[in-house]
Design a protein around this motif. Structure first.
Motif, short mmCIF file in Angstrom:
data_model
loop_
_atom_site.label_atom_id
_atom_site.label_comp_id
_atom_site.label_asym_id
_atom_site.label_seq_id
_atom_site.Cartn_x
_atom_site.Cartn_y
_atom_site.Cartn_z
N MET A 1 1.48 -4.73 -3.73
CA MET A 1 2.13 -3.73 -4.59
C MET A 1 3.64 -3.74 -4.42
O MET A 1 4.38 -3.34 -5.30
N GLY A 2 4.11 -4.17 -3.28
CA GLY A 2 5.54 -4.25 -3.06
C GLY A 2 6.21 -2.90 -2.99
O GLY A 2 5.58 -1.87 -2.83
N THR A 3 7.53 -2.91 -3.14
CA THR A 3 8.29 -1.67 -3.07
C THR A 3 8.48 -1.08 -4.44
O THR A 3 8.50 -1.79 -5.45
N THR A 4 8.62 0.24 -4.51
CA THR A 4 8.86 0.89 -5.80
C THR A 4 10.33 1.19 -6.03
O THR A 4 10.69 1.71 -7.09
N THR A 5 11.18 0.89 -5.07
CA THR A 5 12.59 1.28 -5.20
C THR A 5 13.31 0.52 -6.29
O THR A 5 14.40 0.92 -6.71
N GLU A 6 12.73 -0.57 -6.79
CA GLU A 6 13.36 -1.31 -7.88
C GLU A 6 13.19 -0.59 -9.21
O GLU A 6 13.85 -0.94 -10.19
#
Length: 452
Positions: A1-6
């Motif tokens: 899922m990775g990071t959502t900050t992008e």
């Protein structure tokens, strides 16, 4: 899922609170994306543009938004003690703010949000939920569907599109839908665009909020000019004392004068006041509609059967929670506000026009990063003030930026009403007002109030 900050922080609604949220997010180095169903900023406010707020400009301008406007070098701040109309608020504040270099490309108009979910998970799925972005589903003006991913969501869409029904029990009256041509929203332009609808006719106003007061005083002004204009006022409680307010003790003079003028009109017999009213049925009959139910008239309880030409539903608003069915919310079962905020605003507990300072920690939900802000955060409770929404989104932006100390250091100074007693709580069908309103106008005729 990775990071959502992008992903951006999605803000739903380009009204005063929504644009303030975007300004505070930008000040914190975060990337906002504002989704607005209307065709311009303050679309809901524009619908009651003829109403003058009872809050002066100094309570209507958000600090972070002011900084963006001042940076343009062309914006002139209004007289802070003047009382703007809704149209002034849009023209002199929201439109210039929305067209600043900082915001103009971050607002999508004609974009209605239909659902907010956790990406790849319905509300029942817990595993890894906190690491998932939000998926915001939208429908554009062309009917096309588009999904937007967000790191956080601030729902500042207000309650204007969800007025409460005229009927008692929280349900529409029997026949209310069939009688919809006889029923107006809470703030018709009685002295302007809607004048012909009310002049020389009998109108029933249902509700005990500032919107009701606005319409009642406008109708009385119309009655002075147009013979045959009759006004009846129906409230669900046994007394209108809360709306009459604190008079000279109100720190917003226009709000105090609003109640005083309405009380004087009732005392002078310029309109009929029906208390303990419950509207059960609306029956169209030619050019009138029969309003049937129960109520107290001239001190006597009994059946109610009125034949009127118009019914103004000023019975308040409720939040649209349908788009949030897959979000884990912590809402109070009474007022449908965040559970930690509800005791501060529940009209069953107090009738103050002020509220304790509160911020992100009070507004948070089990799904971290999702917030209700502005009028929608109040659920079904009335008397929301713009300054409250501005402090809410300042605190939310600080929390999303990781500044816990700033998020918790909430500060709010609101003018008191001069009336603050628990014995005034009645099932009165009051409206939610945006901390505002004073006179229908630009005409200097009567005082009033308006919701967001």
């Amino acid at each position: 899922m990775g990071t959502t900050t992008e992903y951006p922080v999605v803000v739903i609604g380009a009204g005063p609170t929504g644009l303030a949220a975007a300004a505070h997010l930008l000040a914190r180095g975060l990337d906002p994306l504002v989704l607005e169903a209307g065709e311009g900023p303050g679309a809901a406010v524009a619908q009651w543009g003829h109403v003058r707020l009872f809050s002066p400009w100094r309570y209507c301008v958000d600090p972070a938004s002011r900084r963006l406007l001042e940076a343009t070098g062309t914006w002139r701040e209004p007289d802070l003690e003047a009382l703007p109309t809704g149209a002034d608020l849009v023209h002199d504040y929201l439109e210039p703010l929305a067209t600043t270099d900082a915001l103009r490309d971050r607002i999508a108009y004609g974009t209605r949000v239909t659902a907010v979910v956790r990406d790849g998970a319905d509300r029942t799925r817990s595993l890894g939920r906190e690491r998932r972005a939000y998926r915001v589903r939208t429908v554009g003006a062309d009917g096309g569907t588009r999904d937007v991913l967000a790191r956080a969501v601030v729902d500042a869409s207000g309650t204007w599109t969800r007025p409460n029904p005229v009927g008692a029990h929280g349900l529409p009256a029997v026949g209310e839908e069939a009688a919809r041509t006889f029923v107006t929203g809470p703030l018709p332009d009685v002295l302007g665009a809607d004048r012909d609808r009310f002049a020389g006719r009998h109108s029933l106003v249902v509700g005990t909020g500032h919107s009701a007061a606005n319409t009642l005083l406008a109708l009385l002004a119309l009655a002075d000019e147009e013979p045959g204009t009759l006004v009846t006022w129906a409230i669900r409680g046994s007394s209108a004392r809360r709306l009459f307010g604190g008079g000279a003790d109100d720190q917003l003079p226009a709000r105090g004068l609003l109640g005083s003028r309405l009380r004087d009109a009732v005392d002078a017999g310029r309109l009929e006041l029906i208390t303990r009213a419950a509207v059960d049925e609306l029956v169209p009959d030619g050019d009138v509609v029969h309003v049937r139910g129960t109520g107290r008239r001239a001190g006597v309880d009994g059946p109610l059967d009125l034949a009127v030409h118009q019914v103004v539903g000023a019975t308040g608003f409720r939040p649209d929670l349908d788009l949030l069915r897959e979000i884990r919310l912590d809402l109070d079962p009474v007022v449908e506000a965040p559970s930690r905020l509800a005791p501060l605003i529940d009209p069953n507990l107090h009738s103050c026009g002020s509220v304790e300072p509160h911020g992100e920690s009070v507004l948070s939900h089990p799904d971290a990063g999702f917030y209700l802000a502005g009028m929608k955060s109040y659920g079904r409770a009335p008397t929301f003030l713009l300054a409250t929404g501005y402090e809410q989104v300042r605190s939310i932006a600080a929390a999303l930026a990781g500044d816990r100390a700033a998020a918790d250091a909430v500060h709010l100074e609101l003018p008191t009403t001069g009336v603050c007693s628990t014995d005034l709580a009645e099932p009165d069908g009051g409206d939610g007002c945006c901390g505002t309103t004073a006179e229908p106008g630009p005409r200097p005729v009567a005082l009033s109030s308006a919701p967001r």
